[in-house]
Design a protein around this motif. Structure first.
Motif, PDB file in Angstrom:
ATOM      1  N   CYS A 170       0.855  -1.192   0.000  1.00  0.00           N
ATOM      2  CA  CYS A 170       0.000   0.000   0.000  1.00  0.00           C
ATOM      3  C   CYS A 170       0.890   1.241   0.000  1.00  0.00           C
ATOM      4  O   CYS A 170       1.691   1.431   0.914  1.00  0.00           O
ATOM      5  N   TYR A 175      -2.662   0.224   5.671  1.00  0.00           N
ATOM      6  CA  TYR A 175      -2.756  -0.988   6.491  1.00  0.00           C
ATOM      7  C   TYR A 175      -1.588  -1.055   7.468  1.00  0.00           C
ATOM      8  O   TYR A 175      -0.433  -0.925   7.075  1.00  0.00           O
ATOM      9  N   CYS A 193      -6.117   6.695   2.008  1.00  0.00           N
ATOM     10  CA  CYS A 193      -6.138   5.927   0.755  1.00  0.00           C
ATOM     11  C   CYS A 193      -6.045   6.845  -0.469  1.00  0.00           C
ATOM     12  O   CYS A 193      -6.754   7.846  -0.560  1.00  0.00           O
ATOM     13  N   VAL A 194      -5.156   6.496  -1.405  1.00  0.00           N
ATOM     14  CA  VAL A 194      -5.019   7.275  -2.644  1.00  0.00           C
ATOM     15  C   VAL A 194      -5.687   6.566  -3.824  1.00  0.00           C
ATOM     16  O   VAL A 194      -5.449   6.905  -4.977  1.00  0.00           O
ATOM     17  N   CYS A 196      -5.456   3.653  -5.346  1.00  0.00           N
ATOM     18  CA  CYS A 196      -4.729   2.934  -6.402  1.00  0.00           C
ATOM     19  C   CYS A 196      -5.324   1.547  -6.640  1.00  0.00           C
ATOM     20  O   CYS A 196      -5.103   0.941  -7.667  1.00  0.00           O
ATOM     21  N   LYS A 197      -6.044   1.002  -5.674  1.00  0.00           N
ATOM     22  CA  LYS A 197      -6.717  -0.297  -5.737  1.00  0.00           C
ATOM     23  C   LYS A 197      -5.754  -1.481  -5.754  1.00  0.00           C
ATOM     24  O   LYS A 197      -6.125  -2.596  -6.109  1.00  0.00           O
ATOM     25  N   CYS A 199      -4.556  -3.008  -3.231  1.00  0.00           N
ATOM     26  CA  CYS A 199      -4.952  -3.997  -2.216  1.00  0.00           C
ATOM     27  C   CYS A 199      -6.045  -4.919  -2.739  1.00  0.00           C
ATOM     28  O   CYS A 199      -6.099  -6.102  -2.399  1.00  0.00           O
TER      29      CYS A 199
HETATM   30  S1  SF4 Z   1      -6.400   1.404  -2.719  1.00  0.00           S
HETATM   31 FE1  SF4 Z   1      -5.548  -0.013  -1.195  1.00  0.00          FE
HETATM   32  S2  SF4 Z   1      -3.348  -0.143  -1.676  1.00  0.00           S
HETATM   33 FE2  SF4 Z   1      -4.146   1.681  -2.744  1.00  0.00          FE
HETATM   34  S3  SF4 Z   1      -3.836   3.397  -1.323  1.00  0.00           S
HETATM   35 FE3  SF4 Z   1      -5.914   2.625  -0.929  1.00  0.00          FE
HETATM   36  S4  SF4 Z   1      -5.660   1.137   0.710  1.00  0.00           S
HETATM   37 FE4  SF4 Z   1      -3.609   1.485  -0.139  1.00  0.00          FE
END
Ligand code: SF4
Length: 224
Positions: A170, A175, A193-194, A196-197, A199
């Motif tokens: 991440c 997390y 959270c940015v 990016c998906k 996770c």
């Molecule tokens: S989408 Fe998931 S990996 Fe991406 S920034 Fe958010 S929590 Fe972190």
């Protein structure tokens, strides 16, 4: 998806060898594929079939095997790309990719890489600085948009088998495995959270689901 229409670049119509997709994703070309109703309005009905029968799909069919070929290594990918280019995509097969999470190896299968050779003096270097530059914004009290189906897997199986990769992949430090009076547990800093998906696709147990956050909140990259 019934009732939904992906247009423009959202539909993922990149022609990989050309590194070009704006001509495929052009919303006006997409609009022309939508069937006009009797009232003259553009409706999504039949769009999927029209897109599949379009020149855009014919172009993408010719190059469908080039990107997946590189999953088997650079030299295979280059040879495969030359083959596919020579045949114009006429190969009778379609290479399939595999799920991102399946490429993770178990903890202890590899030696820890040496990382002390690199001078890490340039800013930004830590993940929370990255979050700051992404100007991500969520209401602190909004429902958590990262759904973890069973956090006991994180604490027990994932710690032993994969050493909690979510705490490392991440980019926003969302997390964390923390120890407190209640014992060891997963803490989700969802406001960082940015979007990016990573996770959602990289978690080895497929128990993390990214859902759209409330109120259109998220990163704002205009100052990056
Ligand atoms: S989408 Fe998931 S990996 Fe991406 S920034 Fe958010 S929590 Fe972190």
């Amino acid at each position: 998806m019934p009732g939904a229409l992906l247009i423009g670049d959202t539909a993922g119509l990149l022609n990989v060898p050309k590194i070009k997709g704006t001509h495929q994703g052009d919303p006006q070309r997409h609009a022309r594929r939508r069937a006009p109703t009797a009232a003259g309005a553009l409706e999504p009905a039949g769009f999927d079939a029209k897109l599949r029968a379009s020149d855009a799909m014919a172009e993408l069919k010719q190059v469908r095997n080039i990107k997946p070929g590189f999953k088997k290594g650079l030299w295979f990918g280059l040879t495969n790309a030359a083959w596919e280019t020579a045949l114009g995509g006429a190969s009778p097969w379609t290479l399939k990719g595999k799920a991102d999470w399946s490429s993770l190896d178990r903890a202890g299968e590899h030696e820890q890489p040496r990382r002390d050779y690199l001078e890490r003096s340039l800013a930004p270097r830590d993940r929370l600085q990255g979050v700051y530059f992404a100007a991500t914004e969520h209401d602190e009290d909004q429902p958590v948009h990262l759904k973890v189906a069973d956090t006991s897997i994180c604490v027990e199986r994932c710690t032993a088998e994969y050493a909690n990769p979510c705490t490392r992949f991440c980019p926003a430090g969302v997390y964390e495995m923390v120890e407190d009076d209640a014992g060891r547990r997963l803490q989700i800093n969802a406001a960082n959270c940015v979007h990016c998906k990573t996770c959602d696709i990289k978690d080895p147990y497929e128990i993390i689901t990214w859902v759209t956050p409330e109120g259109g909140s998220g990163p704002n990259y205009q100052n990056l």
